[in-house]
Design a protein around this motif. Structure first.
Motif, PDB file in Angstrom:
ATOM      1  N   GLU A  68      23.106  44.165  45.957  1.00  0.00           N
ATOM      2  CA  GLU A  68      23.831  42.953  46.308  1.00  0.00           C
ATOM      3  C   GLU A  68      25.255  42.993  45.741  1.00  0.00           C
ATOM      4  OE1 GLU A  68      20.091  39.794  46.551  1.00  0.00           O
ATOM      5  OE2 GLU A  68      21.694  39.502  45.100  1.00  0.00           O
ATOM      6  N   ARG A  69      26.104  42.204  46.352  1.00  0.00           N
ATOM      7  CA  ARG A  69      27.461  42.098  45.848  1.00  0.00           C
ATOM      8  C   ARG A  69      27.426  41.416  44.486  1.00  0.00           C
ATOM      9  NH1 ARG A  69      32.029  40.394  50.079  1.00  0.00           N
ATOM     10  NH2 ARG A  69      30.829  42.043  51.117  1.00  0.00           N
ATOM     11  N   GLU A  70      28.188  41.949  43.537  1.00  0.00           N
ATOM     12  CA  GLU A  70      28.177  41.388  42.192  1.00  0.00           C
ATOM     13  C   GLU A  70      29.593  41.100  41.702  1.00  0.00           C
ATOM     14  OE1 GLU A  70      26.507  44.016  39.271  1.00  0.00           O
ATOM     15  OE2 GLU A  70      28.002  45.583  39.608  1.00  0.00           O
ATOM     16  N   PHE A  71      29.684  40.108  40.860  1.00  0.00           N
ATOM     17  CA  PHE A  71      30.948  39.710  40.251  1.00  0.00           C
ATOM     18  C   PHE A  71      31.424  40.788  39.280  1.00  0.00           C
ATOM     19  CE2 PHE A  71      34.115  37.037  38.432  1.00  0.00           C
ATOM     20  CZ  PHE A  71      34.064  37.224  37.059  1.00  0.00           C
ATOM     21  N   VAL A  72      32.730  41.028  39.285  1.00  0.00           N
ATOM     22  CA  VAL A  72      33.338  41.969  38.353  1.00  0.00           C
ATOM     23  C   VAL A  72      34.315  41.253  37.422  1.00  0.00           C
ATOM     24  CG1 VAL A  72      34.809  44.014  38.115  1.00  0.00           C
ATOM     25  CG2 VAL A  72      33.106  43.896  39.961  1.00  0.00           C
ATOM     26  N   SER A  73      35.257  40.522  38.019  1.00  0.00           N
ATOM     27  CA  SER A  73      36.297  39.909  37.200  1.00  0.00           C
ATOM     28  C   SER A  73      36.995  38.820  37.991  1.00  0.00           C
ATOM     29  CB  SER A  73      37.308  40.968  36.761  1.00  0.00           C
ATOM     30  OG  SER A  73      38.296  40.409  35.916  1.00  0.00           O
ATOM     31  N   ALA A  74      37.681  37.925  37.277  1.00  0.00           N
ATOM     32  CA  ALA A  74      38.469  36.884  37.929  1.00  0.00           C
ATOM     33  C   ALA A  74      39.627  36.500  37.026  1.00  0.00           C
ATOM     34  CB  ALA A  74      37.612  35.667  38.258  1.00  0.00           C
ATOM     35  N   ILE A  75      40.644  35.915  37.637  1.00  0.00           N
ATOM     36  CA  ILE A  75      41.830  35.513  36.890  1.00  0.00           C
ATOM     37  C   ILE A  75      42.358  34.213  37.484  1.00  0.00           C
ATOM     38  CG2 ILE A  75      43.314  36.961  38.358  1.00  0.00           C
ATOM     39  CD1 ILE A  75      45.035  37.496  35.837  1.00  0.00           C
ATOM     40  N   THR A  76      42.809  33.309  36.633  1.00  0.00           N
ATOM     41  CA  THR A  76      43.328  32.034  37.106  1.00  0.00           C
ATOM     42  C   THR A  76      44.684  32.227  37.784  1.00  0.00           C
ATOM     43  OG1 THR A  76      44.219  31.682  34.886  1.00  0.00           O
ATOM     44  CG2 THR A  76      42.134  30.588  35.422  1.00  0.00           C
ATOM     45  N   GLY A  77      45.137  31.159  38.449  1.00  0.00           N
ATOM     46  CA  GLY A  77      46.368  31.228  39.221  1.00  0.00           C
ATOM     47  C   GLY A  77      47.579  31.656  38.407  1.00  0.00           C
ATOM     48  N   ARG A  78      47.664  31.166  37.188  1.00  0.00           N
ATOM     49  CA  ARG A  78      48.796  31.510  36.331  1.00  0.00           C
ATOM     50  C   ARG A  78      48.564  32.797  35.554  1.00  0.00           C
ATOM     51  NH1 ARG A  78      50.027  26.310  32.844  1.00  0.00           N
ATOM     52  NH2 ARG A  78      51.411  27.815  31.847  1.00  0.00           N
ATOM     53  N   GLY A  79      47.356  33.314  35.633  1.00  0.00           N
ATOM     54  CA  GLY A  79      47.049  34.563  34.931  1.00  0.00           C
ATOM     55  C   GLY A  79      46.800  34.384  33.461  1.00  0.00           C
TER      56      GLY A  79
END
Length: 122
Positions: A42-53
């Motif tokens: 299945e597709r899995e989460f790796v990373s995320a970043i907010t709009g301002r970083g």
């Protein structure tokens, strides 16, 4: 529209940077995420970043090896991957969420790129 690139073949222990370019004028307002999908999984989460970083989130499996960043002037988000392992082999997707609130759930992301293939040989 999201366009991912930068995948390729690398040996275990090596590094690779994948890039995602977004179109649109509200890029800096969106959470950007990276997900991956290995064959038969299945597709899995790796990373995320907010709009301002200013805030980042990582899956435990990539923490301390991967770094997410963004350049809002270029509508671009990056995923720097170091010390790659064979189990990192997957199709990597970038995605955006029309909010500045984190989520690790793929169903809560609104736009998706086409994916870029990362293959790590042992």
């Amino acid at each position: 529209q999201l366009q991912a690139s930068g995948g390729g073949l690398v040996q275990a222990g090596g590094s690779l940077r994948v890039t995602c370019v977004a179109s649109g004028r509200t890029f800096s307002s969106y959470v950007m995420g990276w997900f991956r999908q290995a064959p038969g999984k299945e597709r899995e989460f790796v990373s995320a970043i907010t709009g301002r970083g200013d805030t980042r989130d990582y899956a435990d499996s990539v923490k301390d090896r991967f770094t997410v960043s963004r350049d809002n002037a270029k509508n671009t988000v990056y995923l720097q991957m170091n010390n790659l392992k064979p189990e990192d082999t997957a199709l990597y997707f970038c995605a955006s969420r029309r909010t500045n609130v984190f989520s690790r759930r793929a169903s809560q992301f609104d736009y998706w790129g086409q994916g870029t293939l990362v293959t790590v040989s042992s």
